[in-house]
Design a protein around this motif. Structure first.
Motif, PDB file in Angstrom:
ATOM      1  N   SER A  99       0.859  -1.179   0.000  1.00 59.51           N
ATOM      2  CA  SER A  99       0.000   0.000   0.000  1.00 59.51           C
ATOM      3  C   SER A  99       0.899   1.234   0.000  1.00 59.51           C
ATOM      4  O   SER A  99       2.087   1.153  -0.311  1.00 59.51           O
ATOM      5  CB  SER A  99      -0.937  -0.026   1.210  1.00 59.51           C
ATOM      6  N   VAL A 100       0.346   2.372   0.342  1.00 64.90           N
ATOM      7  CA  VAL A 100       1.085   3.626   0.230  1.00 64.90           C
ATOM      8  C   VAL A 100       0.970   4.420   1.524  1.00 64.90           C
ATOM      9  O   VAL A 100      -0.083   4.442   2.167  1.00 64.90           O
ATOM     10  CB  VAL A 100       0.567   4.441  -0.977  1.00 64.90           C
ATOM     11  N   ILE A 101       2.067   5.052   1.920  1.00 63.26           N
ATOM     12  CA  ILE A 101       2.044   5.911   3.108  1.00 63.26           C
ATOM     13  C   ILE A 101       1.039   7.039   2.893  1.00 63.26           C
ATOM     14  O   ILE A 101       1.018   7.676   1.841  1.00 63.26           O
ATOM     15  CB  ILE A 101       3.443   6.481   3.385  1.00 63.26           C
ATOM     16  N   GLY A 102       0.215   7.282   3.893  1.00 64.41           N
ATOM     17  CA  GLY A 102      -0.795   8.334   3.812  1.00 64.41           C
ATOM     18  C   GLY A 102      -2.143   7.851   3.333  1.00 64.41           C
ATOM     19  O   GLY A 102      -3.072   8.650   3.217  1.00 64.41           O
ATOM     20  N   ASP A 104      -4.384   6.437   4.844  1.00 63.57           N
ATOM     21  CA  ASP A 104      -5.405   6.721   5.862  1.00 63.57           C
ATOM     22  C   ASP A 104      -5.455   8.187   6.261  1.00 63.57           C
ATOM     23  O   ASP A 104      -6.221   8.551   7.162  1.00 63.57           O
ATOM     24  CB  ASP A 104      -5.140   5.867   7.101  1.00 63.57           C
ATOM     25  N   ARG A 105      -4.676   9.048   5.566  1.00 64.45           N
ATOM     26  CA  ARG A 105      -4.597  10.451   6.006  1.00 64.45           C
ATOM     27  C   ARG A 105      -4.777  11.486   4.899  1.00 64.45           C
ATOM     28  O   ARG A 105      -5.121  12.629   5.200  1.00 64.45           O
ATOM     29  CB  ARG A 105      -3.245  10.692   6.693  1.00 64.45           C
ATOM     30  N   VAL A 106      -4.511  11.129   3.658  1.00 64.50           N
ATOM     31  CA  VAL A 106      -4.596  12.097   2.556  1.00 64.50           C
ATOM     32  C   VAL A 106      -5.935  11.937   1.842  1.00 64.50           C
ATOM     33  O   VAL A 106      -6.233  10.860   1.318  1.00 64.50           O
ATOM     34  CB  VAL A 106      -3.430  11.901   1.566  1.00 64.50           C
ATOM     35  N   PRO A 107      -6.766  12.992   1.802  1.00 62.97           N
ATOM     36  CA  PRO A 107      -8.124  12.870   1.256  1.00 62.97           C
ATOM     37  C   PRO A 107      -8.163  12.990  -0.268  1.00 62.97           C
ATOM     38  O   PRO A 107      -8.686  13.952  -0.837  1.00 62.97           O
ATOM     39  CB  PRO A 107      -8.863  14.033   1.932  1.00 62.97           C
ATOM     40  N   LEU A 108      -7.597  12.005  -0.941  1.00 59.38           N
ATOM     41  CA  LEU A 108      -7.668  11.908  -2.396  1.00 59.38           C
ATOM     42  C   LEU A 108      -8.338  10.588  -2.759  1.00 59.38           C
ATOM     43  O   LEU A 108      -8.206   9.595  -2.032  1.00 59.38           O
ATOM     44  CB  LEU A 108      -6.269  11.961  -3.014  1.00 59.38           C
ATOM     45  N   ALA A 109      -9.009  10.556  -3.902  1.00 60.73           N
ATOM     46  CA  ALA A 109      -9.786   9.371  -4.272  1.00 60.73           C
ATOM     47  C   ALA A 109      -8.903   8.132  -4.386  1.00 60.73           C
ATOM     48  O   ALA A 109      -9.276   7.052  -3.924  1.00 60.73           O
ATOM     49  CB  ALA A 109     -10.523   9.628  -5.585  1.00 60.73           C
ATOM     50  N   TRP A 110      -7.731   8.266  -4.994  1.00 64.68           N
ATOM     51  CA  TRP A 110      -6.902   7.070  -5.166  1.00 64.68           C
ATOM     52  C   TRP A 110      -6.330   6.598  -3.843  1.00 64.68           C
ATOM     53  O   TRP A 110      -6.104   5.397  -3.641  1.00 64.68           O
ATOM     54  CB  TRP A 110      -5.809   7.315  -6.203  1.00 64.68           C
ATOM     55  N   MET A 111      -6.138   7.526  -2.896  1.00 67.74           N
ATOM     56  CA  MET A 111      -5.705   7.131  -1.553  1.00 67.74           C
ATOM     57  C   MET A 111      -6.824   6.396  -0.827  1.00 67.74           C
ATOM     58  O   MET A 111      -6.583   5.409  -0.122  1.00 67.74           O
ATOM     59  CB  MET A 111      -5.268   8.352  -0.749  1.00 67.74           C
ATOM     60  N   ARG A 112      -8.049   6.861  -1.004  1.00 72.52           N
ATOM     61  CA  ARG A 112      -9.185   6.171  -0.379  1.00 72.52           C
ATOM     62  C   ARG A 112      -9.315   4.756  -0.926  1.00 72.52           C
ATOM     63  O   ARG A 112      -9.633   3.822  -0.185  1.00 72.52           O
ATOM     64  CB  ARG A 112     -10.477   6.962  -0.611  1.00 72.52           C
ATOM     65  N   ALA A 113      -9.060   4.588  -2.225  1.00 70.24           N
ATOM     66  CA  ALA A 113      -9.107   3.253  -2.811  1.00 70.24           C
ATOM     67  C   ALA A 113      -8.026   2.358  -2.216  1.00 70.24           C
ATOM     68  O   ALA A 113      -8.254   1.165  -1.980  1.00 70.24           O
ATOM     69  CB  ALA A 113      -8.963   3.342  -4.329  1.00 70.24           C
ATOM     70  N   LYS A 114      -6.846   2.936  -1.964  1.00 69.28           N
ATOM     71  CA  LYS A 114      -5.782   2.164  -1.328  1.00 69.28           C
ATOM     72  C   LYS A 114      -6.192   1.737   0.077  1.00 69.28           C
ATOM     73  O   LYS A 114      -5.928   0.608   0.505  1.00 69.28           O
ATOM     74  CB  LYS A 114      -4.498   2.993  -1.264  1.00 69.28           C
ATOM     75  N   LEU A 115      -6.812   2.655   0.817  1.00 69.08           N
ATOM     76  CA  LEU A 115      -7.251   2.327   2.169  1.00 69.08           C
ATOM     77  C   LEU A 115      -8.319   1.246   2.152  1.00 69.08           C
ATOM     78  O   LEU A 115      -8.299   0.320   2.986  1.00 69.08           O
ATOM     79  CB  LEU A 115      -7.771   3.583   2.870  1.00 69.08           C
TER      80      LEU A 115
END
Length: 253
Positions: A99-102, A104-115
């Motif tokens: 997964s990727v650091i952030g 659970d903290r960065v409010p971007l769509a692709w980050m939400r998909a990672k979470l």
């Protein structure tokens, strides 16, 4: 006959480093690939697609360990859920996930998909390990190259990156894959934190170019998150040794 280790994303940047390391450790490897490929050097390819589900059951059949590296600009959460369903039915005993650091903290769509992908793995009922890593040098280089084509190099205020070498992340993932399920392990980041101007300067120097730097603002919640360093792990992370400057010298010569 020992069961193969299934690797999704085995033909990508990270997979290109992981698969030879797994083979060198004596393990048979199976790769889930969207394009048909012949088996070679102890690596079997199974054609399938995590977004449609086609071929995934055949890929996980007989595998006791799955290393999930596949990712894209969107759909990572659904892909992870597809893999988890098939792996659960196949009796997989260890599911390893990058997964990727952030996430659970960065409010971007692709980050939400990672979470959401992380959650699918953690809630699967399969013993699991997840490693969050910083942005790879390779991806950072792609970003810098694109920006350097502009007449003015944009420098988003507050954006700092901690790029890590994909070969070092691969070595850590193989260690985790061959070990026991460990849950969410310490993040892995590069040895230094840079703003975008600091990343651009050695690249431009090696390319013999000059570009004026233009500060720009990242708006909204994402901008505030980056200002706060939500995409960084400044303490408690596993730290790679290969620096951005060394990577550039090796890649650009």
């Amino acid at each position: 006959m020992a069961s193969p280790i299934l690797v999704t994303g085995g033909t990508g940047t990270l997979g290109g480093h992981v698969v030879p390391l797994l083979r060198a450790s004596g393990h048979e490897v199976r790769i889930l690939s969207r394009s048909p490929r012949p088996a070679a050097d102890g690596v079997e390819y199974v054609t399938g697609d995590l977004l449609t589900g086609e071929g995934v059951a055949a890929a996980v059949a007989g595998a006791r360990t799955v290393l999930h590296l596949a990712g894209g600009p969107k759909g990572d959460d659904e892909a992870a859920r597809t893999l988890v369903r098939a792996a659960s039915r196949a009796g997989v005993r260890h599911l390893v996930h990058i997964s990727v650091i952030g996430a659970d903290r960065v409010p971007l769509a692709w980050m939400r998909a990672k979470l959401e992908s992380e959650r699918a793995v953690a809630e699967s009922g399969i013993p699991w390990t997840t490693l969050r890593a910083a942005q790879f040098h390779d991806l950072t280089l792609t970003m810098v190259e694109k920006m350097a084509k502009l007449p003015v190099f944009p420098v988003p205020g507050g954006l700092r990156l901690q790029p890590v070498d994909s070969r070092e992340v691969a070595a850590r993932l193989v260690e985790l894959t061959l070990g026991g399920p460990s849950g969410l392990v310490p993040d892995m980041a590069g040895p230094h934190v840079h703003d975008l101007a600091a990343l651009a300067r050695p690249y431009l120097r090696l390319r013999g170019r000059r570009r004026p730097m233009l500060p720009v603002r990242i708006p909204g919640k994402a901008g505030r998150a980056y200002w706060a360093g939500a995409n960084l792990t400044l303490s408690g992370a596993e730290t790679g040794k290969r620096t951005w400057e060394r990577f550039l010298e090796e890649r650009l010569g």
